[in-house]
Design a protein around this motif. Structure first.
Motif, PDB file in Angstrom:
ATOM      1  N   PRO A   1       0.898  -1.405   0.022  1.00  0.00           N
ATOM      2  CA  PRO A   1      -0.231  -0.120  -0.008  1.00  0.00           C
ATOM      3  C   PRO A   1       1.134   1.279   0.133  1.00  0.00           C
ATOM      4  O   PRO A   1      -0.064   2.330  -1.089  1.00  0.00           O
ATOM      5  CB  PRO A   1      -0.723  -0.516   1.121  1.00  0.00           C
ATOM      6  CG  PRO A   1      -0.313  -1.168   1.781  1.00  0.00           C
ATOM      7  CD  PRO A   1       0.175  -1.830   1.080  1.00  0.00           C
ATOM      8  N   LYS A   2       2.158   1.345   0.766  1.00  0.00           N
ATOM      9  CA  LYS A   2       3.057   2.625   0.547  1.00  0.00           C
ATOM     10  C   LYS A   2       3.914   2.492  -0.601  1.00  0.00           C
ATOM     11  O   LYS A   2       4.284   3.904  -0.190  1.00  0.00           O
ATOM     12  CB  LYS A   2       3.902   2.457   1.977  1.00  0.00           C
ATOM     13  CG  LYS A   2       2.561   2.216   2.987  1.00  0.00           C
ATOM     14  CD  LYS A   2       1.780   3.619   3.650  1.00  0.00           C
ATOM     15  CE  LYS A   2       1.287   3.290   5.041  1.00  0.00           C
ATOM     16  NZ  LYS A   2       0.577   4.783   4.562  1.00  0.00           N
ATOM     17  N   SER A   3       3.957   1.589  -1.154  1.00  0.00           N
ATOM     18  CA  SER A   3       5.340   1.673  -2.280  1.00  0.00           C
ATOM     19  C   SER A   3       4.547   1.161  -3.785  1.00  0.00           C
ATOM     20  O   SER A   3       6.023   1.136  -4.489  1.00  0.00           O
ATOM     21  CB  SER A   3       6.768   0.736  -1.504  1.00  0.00           C
ATOM     22  OG  SER A   3       5.666  -0.631  -1.491  1.00  0.00           O
ATOM     23  N   ILE A   4       3.526   1.000  -3.662  1.00  0.00           N
ATOM     24  CA  ILE A   4       3.308   0.109  -5.341  1.00  0.00           C
ATOM     25  C   ILE A   4       2.977   2.137  -5.893  1.00  0.00           C
ATOM     26  O   ILE A   4       3.753   1.171  -7.105  1.00  0.00           O
ATOM     27  CB  ILE A   4       1.469   0.036  -5.100  1.00  0.00           C
ATOM     28  CG1 ILE A   4       1.144  -0.869  -6.359  1.00  0.00           C
ATOM     29  CG2 ILE A   4       0.748   1.104  -4.741  1.00  0.00           C
ATOM     30  CD1 ILE A   4       0.039  -1.441  -6.878  1.00  0.00           C
ATOM     31  N   ILE A   5       3.210   2.531  -5.683  1.00  0.00           N
ATOM     32  CA  ILE A   5       2.760   3.854  -7.027  1.00  0.00           C
ATOM     33  C   ILE A   5       4.734   4.025  -7.583  1.00  0.00           C
ATOM     34  O   ILE A   5       4.884   4.465  -8.205  1.00  0.00           O
ATOM     35  CB  ILE A   5       3.004   5.514  -5.962  1.00  0.00           C
ATOM     36  CG1 ILE A   5       1.570   4.822  -6.123  1.00  0.00           C
ATOM     37  CG2 ILE A   5       3.359   6.235  -7.224  1.00  0.00           C
ATOM     38  CD1 ILE A   5       0.092   5.228  -7.139  1.00  0.00           C
ATOM     39  N   ARG A   6       5.730   3.711  -5.934  1.00  0.00           N
ATOM     40  CA  ARG A   6       7.238   4.088  -6.357  1.00  0.00           C
ATOM     41  C   ARG A   6       7.024   2.938  -7.299  1.00  0.00           C
ATOM     42  O   ARG A   6       7.968   2.846  -8.018  1.00  0.00           O
ATOM     43  CB  ARG A   6       7.624   4.171  -5.472  1.00  0.00           C
ATOM     44  CG  ARG A   6       9.591   4.428  -5.497  1.00  0.00           C
ATOM     45  CD  ARG A   6       9.677   4.744  -4.284  1.00  0.00           C
ATOM     46  NE  ARG A   6      11.771   5.093  -4.484  1.00  0.00           N
ATOM     47  CZ  ARG A   6      12.632   4.761  -3.269  1.00  0.00           C
ATOM     48  NH1 ARG A   6      12.151   4.835  -2.083  1.00  0.00           N
ATOM     49  NH2 ARG A   6      13.650   4.905  -3.999  1.00  0.00           N
TER      50      ARG A   6
END
Length: 245
Positions: free
Chosen positions: A42-47
């Motif tokens: 949830p915290k890193s998927i965009i990156r």
């Protein structure tokens, strides 16, 4: 090469034109795919999606994406990932796919465009125009890095330096935007240093490189963002020498 891979006259090989070079391989490259579980990232998927894009991945399947994550991914694709589109979507997953036809010939043109956007940023004081230019710069430099991975470049030994130069141009643009948003006025001298970097890349000479290096090493204003910009320009200058020197 033919003997090493035991290529008989009934074997099919793949040939690609990379600017003025011919690249021959045994078989055509299969599209690269990746599956991501949004629930676990949830915290890193965009990156991660941005990294996979620059790495040259052709298709990404995202599982368990909430409406919020889906909206964030859609936004980042529009802003930073040329050629990526969501082509299939259901309640359990969606698929992002590269629908563009990249050409290694685009790289030289887009790299120059990246330099010119940075120079344009340095002359810009309107906040809305600045945001649009920064988005364009982020998008184009990421696409340049993707092209280098997927299509290669005729200057094979310089591919890494070209990729790192693209990153520095993006960072310089980001730092200038932060300066303006924090109401820090960047001096005309700093703008001229960026112009010198651009001129050296396209008309390289060692005397000009040495003169610019001397100025950058001793340049210090005490202004937070301007000093960071100059350090970034100095880093980019090293890559320019590695490529052109």
């Amino acid at each position: 090469w033919i003997k090493k891979y035991n290529l008989q006259n009934n074997k099919i090989i793949d040939m690609e034109l990379v600017e003025n070079a011919i690249v021959i391989s045994q078989t055509k490259r299969e599209p690269s795919k990746k599956v991501l579980d949004a629930e676990k990232l949830p915290k890193s998927i965009i990156r991660i999606i941005q990294v996979l894009y620059k790495k040259g991945i052709d298709e990404i399947k995202v599982l368990n994406g909430t409406p919020q994550i889906t909206n964030e991914i859609t936004k980042i694709i529009e802003q930073r990932c040329i050629g990526f589109e969501i082509i299939d979507q259901s309640k359990d997953y969606f698929i992002i796919k590269d629908i563009a036809k990249e050409s290694a010939e685009d790289f030289s043109t887009l790299l120059r465009r990246s330099f010119l956007i940075v120079l344009q940023l340095f002359e810009e004081e309107n906040k809305e125009n600045l945001e649009n230019l920064d988005k364009s710069l982020n998008k184009i430099t990421a696409y340049c890095q993707r092209l280098l991975i997927k299509k290669g470049y005729h200057e094979f030994t310089n591919i890494n330096y070209y990729s790192r130069l693209c990153s520095e141009l993006e960072h310089i643009g980001d730092e200038y935007k932060r300066a303006l948003l924090n109401k820090e006025k960047i001096s005309k001298t700093c703008n001229n240093l960026m112009k010198e970097l651009y001129n050296l890349f396209y008309k390289f000479n060692e005397e000009g490189f040495d003169n610019l290096q001397k100025i950058l090493i001793n340049y210090k204003t005490g202004k937070y963002h301007e000093d960071l910009i100059v350090r970034r320009i100095n880093t980019a200058l090293g890559f320019v020498y590695a490529i052109k020197g």
